[in-house]
Design an enzyme around this catalytic site. Structure first.
Site, PDB file in Angstrom:
ATOM      1  N   GLY A 126       3.957  -3.216   7.188  1.00 32.06           N
ATOM      2  CA  GLY A 126       3.984  -1.762   7.252  1.00 32.06           C
ATOM      3  C   GLY A 126       5.302  -1.233   7.768  1.00 32.06           C
ATOM      4  O   GLY A 126       6.298  -1.150   7.045  1.00 32.06           O
ATOM      5  N   LYS A 165     -10.376  -0.954   5.033  1.00 33.47           N
ATOM      6  CA  LYS A 165      -9.347  -1.003   6.079  1.00 33.47           C
ATOM      7  C   LYS A 165      -9.916  -0.447   7.376  1.00 33.47           C
ATOM      8  O   LYS A 165     -10.320   0.711   7.441  1.00 33.47           O
ATOM      9  CB  LYS A 165      -8.111  -0.201   5.640  1.00 33.47           C
ATOM     10  CG  LYS A 165      -6.933  -0.311   6.589  1.00 33.47           C
ATOM     11  CD  LYS A 165      -5.674   0.276   5.953  1.00 33.47           C
ATOM     12  CE  LYS A 165      -4.462   0.135   6.847  1.00 33.47           C
ATOM     13  NZ  LYS A 165      -3.242   0.643   6.179  1.00 33.47           N
ATOM     14  N   GLY A 201      -1.842   6.340   0.470  1.00 33.44           N
ATOM     15  CA  GLY A 201      -3.213   6.832   0.403  1.00 33.44           C
ATOM     16  C   GLY A 201      -3.341   8.045  -0.497  1.00 33.44           C
ATOM     17  O   GLY A 201      -2.508   8.950  -0.448  1.00 33.44           O
ATOM     18  N   GLY A 211      -0.394  -5.233  11.168  1.00 32.25           N
ATOM     19  CA  GLY A 211      -0.115  -4.706  12.501  1.00 32.25           C
ATOM     20  C   GLY A 211       1.133  -5.306  13.100  1.00 32.25           C
ATOM     21  O   GLY A 211       1.097  -6.385  13.676  1.00 32.25           O
ATOM     22  N   ASN A 247      -5.101   2.923  -2.381  1.00 32.41           N
ATOM     23  CA  ASN A 247      -5.689   3.233  -1.074  1.00 32.41           C
ATOM     24  C   ASN A 247      -6.379   4.589  -1.177  1.00 32.41           C
ATOM     25  O   ASN A 247      -5.766   5.585  -1.544  1.00 32.41           O
ATOM     26  CB  ASN A 247      -4.580   3.243  -0.012  1.00 32.41           C
ATOM     27  CG  ASN A 247      -5.114   3.556   1.369  1.00 32.41           C
ATOM     28  OD1 ASN A 247      -5.399   4.710   1.691  1.00 32.41           O
ATOM     29  ND2 ASN A 247      -5.264   2.536   2.190  1.00 32.41           N
ATOM     30  N   ALA A 299       1.974  11.045  12.080  1.00 29.27           N
ATOM     31  CA  ALA A 299       0.822  11.870  11.697  1.00 29.27           C
ATOM     32  C   ALA A 299       1.241  12.616  10.433  1.00 29.27           C
ATOM     33  O   ALA A 299       1.611  13.787  10.477  1.00 29.27           O
ATOM     34  CB  ALA A 299       0.433  12.824  12.815  1.00 29.27           C
ATOM     35  N   ASN A 337      -5.577  -0.601  11.102  1.00 27.28           N
ATOM     36  CA  ASN A 337      -4.857   0.644  10.901  1.00 27.28           C
ATOM     37  C   ASN A 337      -4.157   0.988  12.223  1.00 27.28           C
ATOM     38  O   ASN A 337      -4.201   0.200  13.168  1.00 27.28           O
ATOM     39  CB  ASN A 337      -5.841   1.745  10.484  1.00 27.28           C
ATOM     40  CG  ASN A 337      -5.177   2.825   9.650  1.00 27.28           C
ATOM     41  OD1 ASN A 337      -4.021   3.184   9.897  1.00 27.28           O
ATOM     42  ND2 ASN A 337      -5.887   3.342   8.682  1.00 27.28           N
ATOM     43  N   CYS A 392      -8.017   6.418   9.093  1.00 27.14           N
ATOM     44  CA  CYS A 392      -6.814   7.179   9.405  1.00 27.14           C
ATOM     45  C   CYS A 392      -7.104   8.140  10.553  1.00 27.14           C
ATOM     46  O   CYS A 392      -7.909   9.049  10.416  1.00 27.14           O
ATOM     47  CB  CYS A 392      -6.336   7.956   8.199  1.00 27.14           C
ATOM     48  SG  CYS A 392      -4.749   8.713   8.501  1.00 27.14           S
TER      49      CYS A 392
END
Lengths: 261, 305
Positions: free
Chosen positions: B265, B165, B45, B243, B98, B69, B192, B129
């Site tokens: 991911g 997204k 991103g 996911g 992104n 995070a 996400n 996010c």
């Protein structure tokens, strides 16, 4: 870099190191050599047993101790669930391995070099001593918590001058810090090089004394990592200018004056 | 088997994409496989200005998953265009940017900058996010904002397809999906991370400095599958499933419920060659289960009457 340097290798041997008090904490793990072109002391590998399936997810990073063309040797301290399951591996088990990763310790053969190890932080110095062309220019100082036979200190001190101190009684820590300072002052006076690996408070001490004495020093960080290749940004530390940088690809070795610990 | 997929203005050689934030700028994984083998690479991103991201610790391992995070640490869009994009093999693999921003106007500015870049195949809009205190969470949970941001990006995106997204941290994800479609999204990607948390009883502290973090990995796959299933029923635009995909079977599950493609991911951390291998394994498994084609298999889930 060659393609596909993530490989599956077999576990050759897992053996506890140091039988005196805690035979269940330190282990030497031998793996099939993953057919690398080469590696440098200070670099590390990511190891993930195939048997983990989907839990745990992350591979675990370990310093490369030695690699002789047939065997890759790692020292593993059992600290949690992941390392607990790694030391329970049996010969013949398969692990995924990728590496060698990261940068390496400075090697200046003619310069007097002090290796400061805190506990399991001794691991990368095994390879360093082995690959150093003038081990007579090296001194190894180990601060250790468990009995000395838990660490590969005896073998190393056959090749280099070895000093060790145990952190056992409450007053020991201050003694260790005093000796560390003495040694750093000594190496500053002879314009030497200091390399260190150990717990963060240990390396902070090295960083502080090195800055006070104006001697060049490197520290090797072992932050928690998910990917080991610079992508997840989970292992970052702050560089000298306060920017987050990946320990896995920009380190694990940093000049002590260019990293925030 | 023909593994090509075309949807929402994107044309991919296979349905395997890598998810934003788990594959760096792609180049980190070049030693472990041929980037051009992938269907697409969604890069980390990016924001208008460089961001340092959140303090440490940023990640924690959880059962069959992980929390993160990171806080969109990135070098900023200009540095991406100058440094990473020229070395990416974008002629042979779809590179999807992104976008992360704090308001619709900034999203528009980002789209404007990227619209002129030949190497960018599509824009993925991060409205979800949950890690970043300022912004992300509000967009992802407010259908009006999702629509507004999508419109702002679409307006400036030129001929670049726009993929939105979606966050799963909402009461009804189909409302958000419709809002994005209304805003002009060419496709949707979901999900996400799920909002989560971990604490340490020994030091009585959160395991992540940001306290709240995003859960990903196989642990969230059933939630993701349910979301994709619902959204596929609710909108007419194509959906990319994300996911917890950690095997070819997982990927096919998303395609069975109707996804045109998938994004891998967290599994990129299982081993760095995971996504490359998945391309081969996906084709093999499709043949093994006797699917006539990817298109025939897609959305062929047989629901109880």
């Amino acid at each position: 870099m060659s393609l596909r340097n993530c490989r599956n290798v077999k576990v050759l041997e897992v053996s506890p190191v140091g039988q005196l008090k805690r035979p269940d904490e330190f282990f030497e793990i031998k793996l099939e050599y993953p057919d690398w072109d080469g590696w440098k002391p200070g670099q590390f590998v990511m190891i993930r047993p195939a048997g983990w399936e989907l839990d745990l997810l992350w591979a675990r990073p370990f310093s490369i101790c030695s690699a002789d063309g047939d065997t890759l040797t790692l020292f593993v301290q059992k600290v949690g669930r992941g390392t607990g399951r790694i030391v329970a591996l049996k010969p013949g088990d398969t692990v995924s391995i990728w590496g060698p990763l990261g940068n390496s310790f400075a090697m200046e053969p003619e310069i007097p070099t002090l290796l400061l190890a805190g506990g399991i932080g001794i691991a990368p110095f095994c390879g360093y001593v082995e690959q150093h062309p003038h081990p007579e220019n090296l001194r190894l100082f180990l601060a250790h918590r468990l009995s000395l036979d838990c660490y590969p200190f005896a073998a190393l001190s056959e090749r280099v001058e070895g000093v060790c101190m145990r952190d056992d009684q409450p007053e020991d820590l201050q003694k260790i810090i005093a000796v560390m300072k003495e040694q750093i002052v000594e190496y500053a006076a002879k314009d030497g090089l200091i390399l260190s690996c150990g717990p963060t408070p240990f390396m902070k001490t090295v960083q502080r004394f090195a800055a006070e004495c104006g001697v060049r020093a490197q520290v090797s960080l072992e932050n928690r990592m998910a990917c080991g290749v610079g992508a997840c940004l989970g292992c970052v530390t702050k560089d000298g200018s306060g920017h987050h940088v990946q320990v896995c690809t920009r380190g694990p070795v940093f000049w002590a004056d260019k990293v925030e610990l | 088997m023909n593994m090509n997929v075309s949807f929402g203005g994107l044309s991919l050689k296979n349905p395997v994409m890598t998810a934003s934030g788990t594959f760096g700028f792609g180049l980190e994984f070049a030693p472990y496989g041929d980037l051009t083998k992938l269907g697409g690479i969604v890069v980390k991103g990016m924001s208008l200005k460089p961001r340092e991201g959140n303090p440490m610790p940023r990640i924690a391992e959880t059962p069959c998953g992980m929390l993160n995070a990171i806080g969109i640490q990135n070098p900023g869009v200009e540095n991406f265009i100058r440094q990473a994009l020229p070395v990416l093999p974008w002629k042979e693999v779809a590179v999807v940017a992104n976008l992360y921003a704090c308001d619709a106007e900034e999203f528009g500015e980002l789209a404007d900058i990227l619209a002129g870049e030949e190497g960018i195949a599509a824009l993925e809009v991060n409205v979800s996010c949950p890690n970043v205190k300022e912004g992300g969470i509000a967009f992802g949970q407010d259908p009006k904002q999702i629509c507004k941001v999508t419109e702002a990006v679409k307006k400036k995106a030129g001929n670049k397809p726009v993929m939105v997204k979606l966050s799963p941290n909402v009461t009804d994800i189909t409302i958000c999906a419709r809002a994005a479609a209304e805003g002009g999204a060419d496709s949707l990607s979901l999900i996400n991370t799920l909002s989560g948390m971990a604490v340490d009883i020994h030091n009585r502290k959160p395991r992540i400095a940001n306290v709240i973090a995003g859960l990903s990995g196989p642990a969230i796959k059933p939630v993701a599958l349910r979301c994709v299933h619902q959204v596929v029923q609710a909108v007419d635009i194509p959906v990319v499933g994300i996911g917890g995909i950690a095997s070819a079977e997982d990927a096919l599950e998303f395609i069975l419920v109707g996804a045109h493609a998938v994004q891998v991911g967290t599994a990129n951390f299982l081993r760095p060659d995971f996504s490359f291998d998945l391309v081969d394994e996906l084709e093999k498994l499709l043949e093994e289960i006797g699917a006539g084609s990817l298109e025939e298999f897609r959305g062929s889930l047989e629901l109880p009457l």
